[in-house]
Design a protein around this motif. Sequence first.
Motif, mmCIF file in Angstrom:
data_model
loop_
_atom_site.group_PDB
_atom_site.id
_atom_site.type_symbol
_atom_site.label_atom_id
_atom_site.label_comp_id
_atom_site.label_asym_id
_atom_site.label_seq_id
_atom_site.Cartn_x
_atom_site.Cartn_y
_atom_site.Cartn_z
ATOM 1 N N TYR A 195 -0.599 -8.112 33.484
ATOM 2 C CA TYR A 195 -1.753 -7.421 34.092
ATOM 3 C C TYR A 195 -1.326 -6.391 35.137
ATOM 4 O O TYR A 195 -1.836 -5.278 35.165
ATOM 5 C CB TYR A 195 -2.714 -8.425 34.750
ATOM 6 C CG TYR A 195 -3.670 -9.097 33.802
ATOM 7 C CD1 TYR A 195 -3.259 -10.187 33.025
ATOM 8 C CD2 TYR A 195 -4.983 -8.668 33.651
ATOM 9 C CE1 TYR A 195 -4.129 -10.824 32.155
ATOM 10 C CE2 TYR A 195 -5.870 -9.301 32.788
ATOM 11 C CZ TYR A 195 -5.437 -10.378 32.047
ATOM 12 O OH TYR A 195 -6.304 -10.997 31.185
ATOM 13 N N GLN A 196 -0.402 -6.785 36.038
ATOM 14 C CA GLN A 196 -0.079 -5.860 37.122
ATOM 15 C C GLN A 196 0.806 -4.709 36.661
ATOM 16 O O GLN A 196 0.740 -3.613 37.204
ATOM 17 C CB GLN A 196 0.582 -6.625 38.291
ATOM 18 C CG GLN A 196 -0.413 -7.223 39.285
ATOM 19 C CD GLN A 196 -1.403 -8.195 38.675
ATOM 20 O OE1 GLN A 196 -1.026 -9.258 38.225
ATOM 21 N NE2 GLN A 196 -2.677 -7.816 38.623
ATOM 22 N N SER A 197 1.618 -4.939 35.616
ATOM 23 C CA SER A 197 2.543 -3.871 35.213
ATOM 24 C C SER A 197 1.822 -2.700 34.540
ATOM 25 O O SER A 197 2.423 -1.669 34.287
ATOM 26 C CB SER A 197 3.629 -4.419 34.283
ATOM 27 O OG SER A 197 3.093 -4.694 33.019
ATOM 28 N N VAL A 198 0.524 -2.864 34.285
ATOM 29 C CA VAL A 198 -0.234 -1.720 33.761
ATOM 30 C C VAL A 198 -0.281 -0.607 34.816
ATOM 31 O O VAL A 198 -0.250 0.576 34.503
ATOM 32 C CB VAL A 198 -1.660 -2.153 33.343
ATOM 33 C CG1 VAL A 198 -2.507 -0.960 32.932
ATOM 34 C CG2 VAL A 198 -1.602 -3.173 32.206
ATOM 35 N N ARG A 199 -0.323 -0.981 36.093
ATOM 36 C CA ARG A 199 -0.464 0.009 37.168
ATOM 37 C C ARG A 199 0.701 0.056 38.156
ATOM 38 O O ARG A 199 0.807 0.978 38.951
ATOM 39 C CB ARG A 199 -1.745 -0.272 37.967
ATOM 40 C CG ARG A 199 -3.002 0.001 37.211
ATOM 41 C CD ARG A 199 -3.179 1.511 36.973
ATOM 42 N NE ARG A 199 -4.007 1.768 35.813
ATOM 43 C CZ ARG A 199 -5.305 1.567 35.758
ATOM 44 N NH1 ARG A 199 -5.939 1.164 36.828
ATOM 45 N NH2 ARG A 199 -5.964 1.794 34.657
ATOM 46 N N VAL A 200 1.535 -0.971 38.137
ATOM 47 C CA VAL A 200 2.608 -1.097 39.128
ATOM 48 C C VAL A 200 3.899 -1.329 38.332
ATOM 49 O O VAL A 200 3.857 -2.033 37.328
ATOM 50 C CB VAL A 200 2.304 -2.332 40.033
ATOM 51 C CG1 VAL A 200 3.421 -2.588 40.997
ATOM 52 C CG2 VAL A 200 0.988 -2.143 40.778
#
Length: 214
Positions: free
Chosen positions: A108-113
């Motif tokens: 989930y977070q690696s989509v934006r970070v």
Amino acid sequence: MSVTKGHFIVFEGIDGSGKTTQINLLKKHIEENNFICHDTKEPTDGLVGSLLRQCLAGKAQTDEMTLAALFAADRLDHILNDKDGLLKKLEEGISVISDRYILSTYAYQSVRVPLKWVMDLNSMAVGKLRPDCHIFIDIDPDIALERIAKGRKSNELFENKKRLTEVRNRYFDLFKQFKDTENIIIINGTQNIEKIADDIWKNVSKYFIIEGGE
Ligand code: TMP
């Protein structure tokens, strides 16, 4: 006398994949085999987890880097909390099923970070505790969104087709990346509830059959 440690099983999937139903069924099955089982989730109900749930529901706002850091902090508390933390339960011989863990934040977070930074943030957690297995319930984002629309409690932040599609793709990238180091089981989540539960049990029953038992 030393106590045999509990097993740690994690459920993963995009929002609306049916994890909750399957976690309840698996817990029942484990208890029928005379093992003590504790079910838990991330974000947790703790201090940081509650803050995260407000952000997910759109009641509080922050940027995605801060969210990634909060998820990592919540996970450390989940592992280390000396009242009901994961390590404590497992040491006591209690098996634990967690609704989400490390792969959720990678996906989930690696989509934006950047994934590398998310992994660095979580390196301490991974060093403390890795699951016996990750069960990924796979469904198409369209089906997931239909189910969410039918009334399940919703997290506004990520529950849209674009994000869920990106998250699902990232999960599959991660499965390739971790194929030699993590035990990841992919289950077809579009089957009926009983068939999904059977498929899951076939993969985890080995942890809950007492050798020499009937
Ligand atoms: P759920 O409780 O319905 O599974 O929802 C939790 C939401 O939080 C879901 O949208 C996935 C998201 N999430 C992350 O983005 N990163 C994480 O590390 C975790 C545990 C959850």
